[in-house]
Motif scaffolding. Structure first.
Motif, PDB file in Angstrom:
ATOM      1  N   VAL A 390       0.867  -1.179   0.000  1.00 38.13           N
ATOM      2  CA  VAL A 390       0.000   0.000   0.000  1.00 38.13           C
ATOM      3  C   VAL A 390       0.901   1.225   0.000  1.00 38.13           C
ATOM      4  CG1 VAL A 390      -1.739   1.302   1.270  1.00 38.13           C
ATOM      5  CG2 VAL A 390      -1.821  -1.206   1.241  1.00 38.13           C
ATOM      6  N   ILE A 391       0.749   2.078  -1.006  1.00 44.98           N
ATOM      7  CA  ILE A 391       1.595   3.272  -1.127  1.00 44.98           C
ATOM      8  C   ILE A 391       0.751   4.488  -0.757  1.00 44.98           C
ATOM      9  CG2 ILE A 391       3.091   4.642  -2.619  1.00 44.98           C
ATOM     10  CD1 ILE A 391       3.304   2.165  -4.448  1.00 44.98           C
ATOM     11  N   ILE A 392       1.191   5.213   0.248  1.00 48.16           N
ATOM     12  CA  ILE A 392       0.464   6.379   0.744  1.00 48.16           C
ATOM     13  C   ILE A 392       1.321   7.609   0.516  1.00 48.16           C
ATOM     14  CG2 ILE A 392      -0.587   7.477   2.748  1.00 48.16           C
ATOM     15  CD1 ILE A 392      -0.911   4.678   3.955  1.00 48.16           C
ATOM     16  N   ALA A 414      -2.645  13.650   9.545  1.00 43.93           N
ATOM     17  CA  ALA A 414      -3.469  13.631  10.758  1.00 43.93           C
ATOM     18  C   ALA A 414      -4.585  12.600  10.681  1.00 43.93           C
ATOM     19  CB  ALA A 414      -4.051  15.016  11.018  1.00 43.93           C
ATOM     20  N   ASP A 415      -4.906  12.111   9.471  1.00 41.15           N
ATOM     21  CA  ASP A 415      -5.978  11.131   9.305  1.00 41.15           C
ATOM     22  C   ASP A 415      -5.490   9.684   9.365  1.00 41.15           C
ATOM     23  OD1 ASP A 415      -7.661  13.273   8.929  1.00 41.15           O
ATOM     24  OD2 ASP A 415      -7.678  13.122   6.742  1.00 41.15           O
ATOM     25  N   LEU A 416      -4.180   9.463   9.422  1.00 45.88           N
ATOM     26  CA  LEU A 416      -3.659   8.107   9.297  1.00 45.88           C
ATOM     27  C   LEU A 416      -3.919   7.251  10.529  1.00 45.88           C
ATOM     28  CD1 LEU A 416      -0.203   8.653   7.550  1.00 45.88           C
ATOM     29  CD2 LEU A 416      -2.338   7.866   6.529  1.00 45.88           C
ATOM     30  N   GLU A 417      -3.722   7.825  11.705  1.00 50.83           N
ATOM     31  CA  GLU A 417      -3.807   7.051  12.935  1.00 50.83           C
ATOM     32  C   GLU A 417      -5.192   6.415  13.083  1.00 50.83           C
ATOM     33  OE1 GLU A 417      -3.268   7.748  17.754  1.00 50.83           O
ATOM     34  OE2 GLU A 417      -2.513   9.235  16.334  1.00 50.83           O
ATOM     35  N   GLY A 418      -5.223   5.085  13.116  1.00 49.74           N
ATOM     36  CA  GLY A 418      -6.474   4.368  13.287  1.00 49.74           C
ATOM     37  C   GLY A 418      -7.367   4.333  12.066  1.00 49.74           C
ATOM     38  N   HIS A 419      -6.855   4.698  10.907  1.00 51.11           N
ATOM     39  CA  HIS A 419      -7.692   4.713   9.706  1.00 51.11           C
ATOM     40  C   HIS A 419      -8.163   3.296   9.402  1.00 51.11           C
ATOM     41  CE1 HIS A 419      -9.148   5.481   5.682  1.00 51.11           C
ATOM     42  NE2 HIS A 419      -8.911   6.771   5.831  1.00 51.11           N
ATOM     43  N   PRO A 420      -9.466   3.096   9.223  1.00 47.95           N
ATOM     44  CA  PRO A 420      -9.986   1.735   9.051  1.00 47.95           C
ATOM     45  C   PRO A 420      -9.414   1.001   7.854  1.00 47.95           C
ATOM     46  CG  PRO A 420     -11.671   3.392   8.561  1.00 47.95           C
ATOM     47  CD  PRO A 420     -10.537   4.102   9.219  1.00 47.95           C
ATOM     48  N   GLU A 421      -9.061   1.700   6.794  1.00 44.77           N
ATOM     49  CA  GLU A 421      -8.531   1.036   5.602  1.00 44.77           C
ATOM     50  C   GLU A 421      -7.086   0.579   5.785  1.00 44.77           C
ATOM     51  OE1 GLU A 421      -9.342   2.689   1.796  1.00 44.77           O
ATOM     52  OE2 GLU A 421     -11.145   3.739   2.482  1.00 44.77           O
ATOM     53  N   VAL A 423      -6.015  -0.778   8.885  1.00 40.27           N
ATOM     54  CA  VAL A 423      -5.954  -1.727  10.005  1.00 40.27           C
ATOM     55  C   VAL A 423      -5.407  -3.075   9.557  1.00 40.27           C
ATOM     56  CG1 VAL A 423      -7.338  -3.020  11.663  1.00 40.27           C
ATOM     57  CG2 VAL A 423      -7.784  -0.585  11.292  1.00 40.27           C
ATOM     58  N   ALA A 424      -5.850  -3.542   8.390  1.00 35.25           N
ATOM     59  CA  ALA A 424      -5.434  -4.861   7.917  1.00 35.25           C
ATOM     60  C   ALA A 424      -4.246  -4.813   6.971  1.00 35.25           C
ATOM     61  CB  ALA A 424      -6.618  -5.542   7.228  1.00 35.25           C
ATOM     62  N   ALA A 425      -3.688  -3.624   6.718  1.00 33.71           N
ATOM     63  CA  ALA A 425      -2.568  -3.517   5.783  1.00 33.71           C
ATOM     64  C   ALA A 425      -1.321  -4.165   6.383  1.00 33.71           C
ATOM     65  CB  ALA A 425      -2.301  -2.059   5.460  1.00 33.71           C
ATOM     66  N   GLY A 426      -0.677  -5.043   5.630  1.00 30.58           N
ATOM     67  CA  GLY A 426       0.516  -5.702   6.136  1.00 30.58           C
ATOM     68  C   GLY A 426       1.803  -5.059   5.687  1.00 30.58           C
ATOM     69  N   ASP A 427       1.761  -4.298   4.605  1.00 27.52           N
ATOM     70  CA  ASP A 427       2.982  -3.712   4.048  1.00 27.52           C
ATOM     71  C   ASP A 427       2.634  -2.319   3.530  1.00 27.52           C
ATOM     72  OD1 ASP A 427       5.498  -3.276   3.070  1.00 27.52           O
ATOM     73  OD2 ASP A 427       5.401  -4.777   1.479  1.00 27.52           O
ATOM     74  N   GLY A 448       1.386  -1.063  14.868  1.00 25.65           N
ATOM     75  CA  GLY A 448       0.642  -2.305  14.708  1.00 25.65           C
ATOM     76  C   GLY A 448       1.541  -3.380  14.142  1.00 25.65           C
ATOM     77  N   GLY A 449       0.945  -4.275  13.392  1.00 27.65           N
ATOM     78  CA  GLY A 449       1.731  -5.363  12.837  1.00 27.65           C
ATOM     79  C   GLY A 449       2.253  -5.095  11.451  1.00 27.65           C
ATOM     80  N   ALA A 450       1.913  -3.967  10.856  1.00 26.76           N
ATOM     81  CA  ALA A 450       2.319  -3.694   9.479  1.00 26.76           C
ATOM     82  C   ALA A 450       3.800  -3.365   9.392  1.00 26.76           C
ATOM     83  CB  ALA A 450       1.500  -2.545   8.904  1.00 26.76           C
ATOM     84  N   ARG A 451       4.388  -3.705   8.277  1.00 26.72           N
ATOM     85  CA  ARG A 451       5.734  -3.247   7.958  1.00 26.72           C
ATOM     86  C   ARG A 451       5.596  -1.873   7.305  1.00 26.72           C
ATOM     87  NH1 ARG A 451      10.028  -6.048   3.689  1.00 26.72           N
ATOM     88  NH2 ARG A 451      11.896  -4.919   4.439  1.00 26.72           N
TER      89      ARG A 451
END
Length: 533
Positions: A390-392, A414-421, A423-427, A448-451
């Motif tokens: 996922v590229i942000i 400021a919108d990134l923390e806890g963003h629902p989309e 939560v499940a991103a691994g990379d 979280g667990g994401a890299r």
């Protein structure tokens, strides 16, 4: 730790008393532009680490934070405390508390400078020409010159046909060579009103013998009249002659003295720098090109005309101490005489560079703390990655629209923390224009667990590696609404006529708003009999 509340009335009292104060609006710029106190400075929550060291260089400066009850103050306080800012308070009731207290609410951006420009025209009666009359004079071949007081980048985007770029601080220095005959009419323009008014009044104040006018309502007025603008023009002023330079220097020195600007030598500058009770701003008001070719160490690049037009983009603490530098004896003094009228009490001009250290190159990035150590990924590795992370992209939305890594999605930090989309991103790979914003934001996601990695060199690094960019912004895929940047009705070439007219109507009402506000401290220089120089 709990923070002290400060009442809106106490903020107003401190502003009127000339005390140092930084009133910080933590919202994104588009929301800030929709309404804020006169001297509020926009510092969005997600940009604090990037911008605060330049805006508020002294860690003990009194800072007042506010939001609209959306929790931004609570999130900003630990960031500021971590960066070493110690004198923090919260505006009681936030923006709504200011409104309830009778505080005036201003819309748009750079409002102190724009309101001041309207006050200057109101008090001094700055002469102006309507667009149609200027057009007809140009068509007849009248003896006149059109000088565009904006930044060169704005001028080359759109300009009055035949006009040339002479950014505001350059006007008094260069006008005598551009219009050596006193019979030549000089017309100063910008996109709207402020820089036209201040530029024209600069020449009147400097005592040039020519007829001087502001182009009424600038390129907006020209466009609303149905007249065509030039695009891509590159005309600039030529070199300054010795005689013109000396005349400009004498006029600028007289104006600086009349308005109470103080001169400073190297020892005086060192004394100011040692004074930990004042917030000090050191600004080089020459052109960006001259700054890159050599500037005093520790001085930021703030071209004088733009500094007067947008003081709050460089100076975050109202009533801070300002030291200006040039190498000609004109531009710093002309800029300083305006800053004094804008209510800045401590304005100095460095009279000579002497043996002070000089640096080359563009202005360095100023950060309040070292950026965090993060895992990076090269453009080549990202291009070959499978599956694709996922590229942000955290660049401002206009920059994102102009070009981004293919597949990247737009987001506001400021919108990134806890963003629902996410939560499940691994990379996750973060990028931004040059990678700095992404690097500062990486710890926000690395919980979280994401890299989480940062694109080495950001989007500029991707482009430099030879990879193509995508353009546009898909709002359906974006993680944030692109409301981070306010679209100025006076910039660009795609503004609606209704928006431009509404902007002018707003400017016309600023003097009345200043009267209701009562905190501005502006003092317009009175007219005097000036001998031609």
């Amino acid at each position: 730790m709990p923070q002290a509340l400060i009442s809106p009335d106490d903020v107003k009292r401190r502003l009127r008393a000339g005390e140092e104060l930084a009133l910080i609006d933590l919202r994104e710029e588009s929301f800030y532009a929709a309404g804020h106190p006169l001297f509020a400075v926009n510092l969005p929550l997600g940009r604090i680490e990037e911008r605060i060291a330049a805006l508020i260089p002294r860690r003990d400066a009194p800072i007042v934070l506010y939001d609209t009850g959306d929790g931004r103050v609570g999130r900003a306080l630990p960031v500021l405390e971590r960066l070493g800012y110690r004198t923090l308070s919260v505006l009681d009731g936030g923006l709504e508390g200011w409104r309830r207290s009778g505080g005036e609410i201003f819309i748009d951006v750079n409002v102190p400078s724009k309101a001041f420009g309207e006050l200057v025209e109101h008090v001094r009666g700055t002469p102006s020409l309507p667009a149609r009359e200027l057009h007809d004079r140009l068509a007849r071949g009248d003896d006149l010159v059109v000088l565009d007081a904006r930044r060169f980048s704005e001028y080359t985007t759109m300009s009055i046909p035949g006009g040339r770029s002479v950014p505001g601080a350059e006007l008094a220095l260069r006008v005598r060579d551009i219009a050596p005959s006193s019979a030549t009419t000089v017309v100063v323009n910008c996109a709207g009103r402020t820089r036209s008014i201040i530029g024209a009044q600069s020449l009147v104040n400097a005592g040039i013998p020519n007829p001087v006018f502001a182009l009424r309502n600038g390129t907006i007025g020209w466009t609303l009249e149905g007249l065509a603008l030039d695009h891509g023009a590159t005309r600039r002023a030529g070199p300054v002659s010795a005689a013109a330079h000396e005349a400009a220097r004498r006029a600028a020195a007289g104006l600086a003295e009349r308005t109470g600007v103080r001169l400073l030598d190297a020892a005086g500058l060192a004394a100011l720098q040692r004074d930990d009770r004042r917030t000090l701003y050191r600004l080089d008001v020459r052109s960006p090109e001259e700054y890159v070719a050599g500037h005093l160490a520790g001085f930021r690049s703030a071209p004088g005309g733009q500094l007067v037009q947008a003081t709050d983009e460089w100076i975050g603490v109202r009533h801070g101490t300002i030291v200006l530098a040039d190498d000609d004896g004109v531009r710093a003094r002309m800029t300083a005489h305006w800053l004094r009228q804008l209510g800045w009490n401590e304005v100095y001009v460095l009279a000579q560079w002497g043996e002070l250290p000089v640096e080359l190159g563009p202005e360095p990035v100023r950060l309040a703390a070292l950026p965090p150590s993060v895992e990076t990924i090269s453009p080549q590795a990202l291009a070959e990655a499978a599956p694709r992370p996922v590229i942000i992209d955290l660049a401002p939305s206009p920059a994102f629209r102009k070009g981004h890594v293919p597949g990247a999605v737009f987001a506001i930090r400021a919108d990134l923390e806890g963003h629902p989309e996410l939560v499940a991103a691994g990379d996750i790979v973060l990028t931004s224009t040059d990678g700095l914003s992404a690097r500062l934001a990486a710890p926000d996601l690395a919980v979280g667990g994401a890299r989480v990695r940062v694109l080495d060199g950001g989007t500029a690094g991707w482009r430099a590696a030879g990879f193509d960019l995508e353009t546009g912004l898909d709002e359906q895929a974006a993680l944030s609404a692109p409301d981070d940047v306010y679209k100025r009705p006076y910039e660009g070439t795609d503004n609606a006529a209704a928006a431009m007219q509404a902007y002018l109507d707003w400017e016309f009402g600023l003097v009345e708003q200043l009267g209701r506000d009562g905190t501005h401290g502006f003092r317009v220089l009175e007219a005097s009999v000036t001998d031609p120089v």
